[in-house]
Design an enzyme around this catalytic site. Structure first.
Site, PDB file in Angstrom:
ATOM      1  N   TYR A 173     -60.428  44.549  -0.704  1.00  0.00           N
ATOM      2  CA  TYR A 173     -60.097  44.106  -1.825  1.00  0.00           C
ATOM      3  C   TYR A 173     -59.132  44.273  -2.637  1.00  0.00           C
ATOM      4  O   TYR A 173     -58.862  43.722  -4.022  1.00  0.00           O
ATOM      5  CB  TYR A 173     -61.625  44.396  -3.000  1.00  0.00           C
ATOM      6  CG  TYR A 173     -63.263  43.769  -2.557  1.00  0.00           C
ATOM      7  CD1 TYR A 173     -63.033  42.290  -2.058  1.00  0.00           C
ATOM      8  CD2 TYR A 173     -63.439  45.129  -1.401  1.00  0.00           C
ATOM      9  CE1 TYR A 173     -64.608  42.274  -1.279  1.00  0.00           C
ATOM     10  CE2 TYR A 173     -65.275  44.876  -1.230  1.00  0.00           C
ATOM     11  CZ  TYR A 173     -65.234  43.253  -0.933  1.00  0.00           C
ATOM     12  OH  TYR A 173     -66.916  42.847  -0.603  1.00  0.00           O
ATOM     13  N   ASN A 233     -67.915  35.851 -10.645  1.00  0.00           N
ATOM     14  CA  ASN A 233     -67.826  36.591  -9.057  1.00  0.00           C
ATOM     15  C   ASN A 233     -69.808  37.425  -9.226  1.00  0.00           C
ATOM     16  O   ASN A 233     -68.877  38.413  -9.399  1.00  0.00           O
ATOM     17  CB  ASN A 233     -66.720  37.567  -8.889  1.00  0.00           C
ATOM     18  CG  ASN A 233     -67.028  37.994  -7.515  1.00  0.00           C
ATOM     19  OD1 ASN A 233     -67.801  38.123  -6.981  1.00  0.00           O
ATOM     20  ND2 ASN A 233     -65.599  38.755  -7.367  1.00  0.00           N
ATOM     21  N   HIS A 247     -74.633  35.922  -2.499  1.00  0.00           N
ATOM     22  CA  HIS A 247     -75.889  35.549  -1.577  1.00  0.00           C
ATOM     23  C   HIS A 247     -77.394  35.915  -1.390  1.00  0.00           C
ATOM     24  O   HIS A 247     -78.906  36.073  -0.473  1.00  0.00           O
ATOM     25  CB  HIS A 247     -75.577  36.854   0.087  1.00  0.00           C
ATOM     26  CG  HIS A 247     -73.112  36.397  -0.899  1.00  0.00           C
ATOM     27  ND1 HIS A 247     -73.594  36.157   0.025  1.00  0.00           N
ATOM     28  CD2 HIS A 247     -73.322  37.958  -0.407  1.00  0.00           C
ATOM     29  CE1 HIS A 247     -71.631  35.972  -0.188  1.00  0.00           C
ATOM     30  NE2 HIS A 247     -71.539  37.506  -0.911  1.00  0.00           N
ATOM     31  N   HIS A 276     -64.373  33.860  -5.473  1.00  0.00           N
ATOM     32  CA  HIS A 276     -64.372  35.131  -4.751  1.00  0.00           C
ATOM     33  C   HIS A 276     -62.989  35.975  -4.695  1.00  0.00           C
ATOM     34  O   HIS A 276     -62.476  35.093  -3.547  1.00  0.00           O
ATOM     35  CB  HIS A 276     -65.600  35.003  -3.753  1.00  0.00           C
ATOM     36  CG  HIS A 276     -66.853  35.148  -3.416  1.00  0.00           C
ATOM     37  ND1 HIS A 276     -68.006  35.388  -4.328  1.00  0.00           N
ATOM     38  CD2 HIS A 276     -67.276  33.403  -3.784  1.00  0.00           C
ATOM     39  CE1 HIS A 276     -68.414  35.390  -4.433  1.00  0.00           C
ATOM     40  NE2 HIS A 276     -68.541  33.822  -4.619  1.00  0.00           N
ATOM     41  N   ILE A 277     -63.253  37.516  -3.899  1.00  0.00           N
ATOM     42  CA  ILE A 277     -61.829  38.085  -4.311  1.00  0.00           C
ATOM     43  C   ILE A 277     -61.270  37.284  -2.365  1.00  0.00           C
ATOM     44  O   ILE A 277     -60.592  37.352  -2.430  1.00  0.00           O
ATOM     45  CB  ILE A 277     -61.497  39.421  -4.545  1.00  0.00           C
ATOM     46  CG1 ILE A 277     -61.632  40.082  -5.810  1.00  0.00           C
ATOM     47  CG2 ILE A 277     -60.293  40.208  -4.220  1.00  0.00           C
ATOM     48  CD1 ILE A 277     -62.221  40.806  -6.309  1.00  0.00           C
ATOM     49  N   ARG A 293     -72.387  36.031   4.166  1.00  0.00           N
ATOM     50  CA  ARG A 293     -71.499  36.273   3.594  1.00  0.00           C
ATOM     51  C   ARG A 293     -71.235  34.548   3.036  1.00  0.00           C
ATOM     52  O   ARG A 293     -70.818  34.242   2.455  1.00  0.00           O
ATOM     53  CB  ARG A 293     -70.371  37.076   3.356  1.00  0.00           C
ATOM     54  CG  ARG A 293     -70.669  38.466   3.006  1.00  0.00           C
ATOM     55  CD  ARG A 293     -69.259  39.211   2.948  1.00  0.00           C
ATOM     56  NE  ARG A 293     -69.405  40.787   3.421  1.00  0.00           N
ATOM     57  CZ  ARG A 293     -69.918  41.877   2.577  1.00  0.00           C
ATOM     58  NH1 ARG A 293     -70.349  41.032   0.788  1.00  0.00           N
ATOM     59  NH2 ARG A 293     -70.257  42.672   3.158  1.00  0.00           N
TER      60      ARG A 293
HETATM   61  O1  CA2 Z   1     -64.951  39.202  -1.901  1.00  0.00           O
HETATM   62  C1  CA2 Z   1     -65.766  38.981  -3.372  1.00  0.00           C
HETATM   63  O2  CA2 Z   1     -65.486  38.587  -4.413  1.00  0.00           O
HETATM   64  C2  CA2 Z   1     -67.121  39.000  -2.924  1.00  0.00           C
HETATM   65  O3  CA2 Z   1     -67.550  38.697  -4.092  1.00  0.00           O
HETATM   66  C3  CA2 Z   1     -67.358  41.023  -3.243  1.00  0.00           C
HETATM   67  C4  CA2 Z   1     -68.618  41.145  -3.118  1.00  0.00           C
HETATM   68  C5  CA2 Z   1     -69.124  41.017  -1.288  1.00  0.00           C
HETATM   69  O4  CA2 Z   1     -70.152  41.791  -1.527  1.00  0.00           O
HETATM   70  C6  CA2 Z   1     -68.837  39.145  -1.701  1.00  0.00           C
HETATM   71  O5  CA2 Z   1     -69.439  39.241  -0.353  1.00  0.00           O
HETATM   72  C7  CA2 Z   1     -67.975  38.827  -1.659  1.00  0.00           C
HETATM   73  C8  CA2 Z   1     -68.407  43.428  -2.872  1.00  0.00           C
HETATM   74  C9  CA2 Z   1     -68.254  43.836  -4.437  1.00  0.00           C
HETATM   75  C10 CA2 Z   1     -68.072  45.002  -4.172  1.00  0.00           C
HETATM   76  O6  CA2 Z   1     -66.726  45.744  -4.290  1.00  0.00           O
HETATM   77  C11 CA2 Z   1     -66.601  46.565  -4.323  1.00  0.00           C
HETATM   78  C12 CA2 Z   1     -65.328  47.074  -4.494  1.00  0.00           C
HETATM   79  C13 CA2 Z   1     -64.799  47.780  -3.909  1.00  0.00           C
HETATM   80  C14 CA2 Z   1     -64.840  48.888  -3.245  1.00  0.00           C
HETATM   81  C15 CA2 Z   1     -66.442  48.324  -2.944  1.00  0.00           C
HETATM   82  C16 CA2 Z   1     -66.503  47.318  -3.554  1.00  0.00           C
END
Ligand code: CA2
Length: 149
Positions: free
Chosen positions: A23, A74, A80, A100-101, A111
């Site tokens: 991320y 987001n 999901h 989504h990042i 996902r």
């Molecule tokens: O890619 C994205 O923006 C997501 O929405 C991020 C979600 C993930 O479940 C999606 O599949 C894709 C996860 C967010 C959790 O963010 C964190 C950031 C830093 C460390 C741990 C988790």
């Protein structure tokens, strides 16, 4: 109403703190700033909410009906799984941009499912936090198009 609601779902408060290989190192504050700056360049303000609680996000989405022209979201992991979040977005009937990042399309199979995809007018996937700025600008184009039409 020249205001967007920016919604960030569960765990995104940890941006820049954990899993930087997926991320990046930017923080939630950086996300809110790039989105706010992009919207401001088109005369829009941003109200930002992040929560780890689904009901808080849903209440914020409902409240947007009163004073926002669109929603940049987001939903994080709720993307999901959450029918109720998708129902809330559908109920308020505001234009939505899904962000989504990471490139969810090249990650785990779970996902690949998005309950938000079909009701969002704008999708920005895998562009890092710059994707939020793109989403805000494209959503404002959609809002402007609706106002003309
Ligand atoms: O890619 C994205 O923006 C997501 O929405 C991020 C979600 C993930 O479940 C999606 O599949 C894709 C996860 C967010 C959790 O963010 C964190 C950031 C830093 C460390 C741990 C988790």
């Amino acid at each position: 109403m020249r205001r967007l609601l920016l919604v960030n779902g569960p765990n995104l408060n940890l941006l820049g703190v954990r899993e930087p290989h997926i991320y990046g190192t930017d923080t939630l504050g950086d996300v809110e700033r790039v989105t706010t700056d992009a919207a401001a360049s088109r005369g829009f303000e941003v109200r930002a909410v992040q929560s780890n609680h689904e009901g808080v996000l849903i209440d914020a989405i409902h409240a947007a009906r009163e004073d926002c022209a669109g929603i940049v979201i987001n939903p994080a992991g709720l993307t999901h799984t959450s029918v109720v979040l998708a129902d809330a977005l559908k109920a308020v009937a505001l234009p939505v941009a899904e962000v989504h990042i990471s490139d969810v399309g090249s990650r785990e199979s779970f996902r690949q499912v998005s309950y938000v995809r079909d009701l969002a007018a704008v999708h920005v996937i895998g562009q890092g936090i710059a994707g939020y700025a793109q989403a805000a600008l494209r959503l404002i184009d959609v809002i402007a198009g609706q106002a003309e039409g």
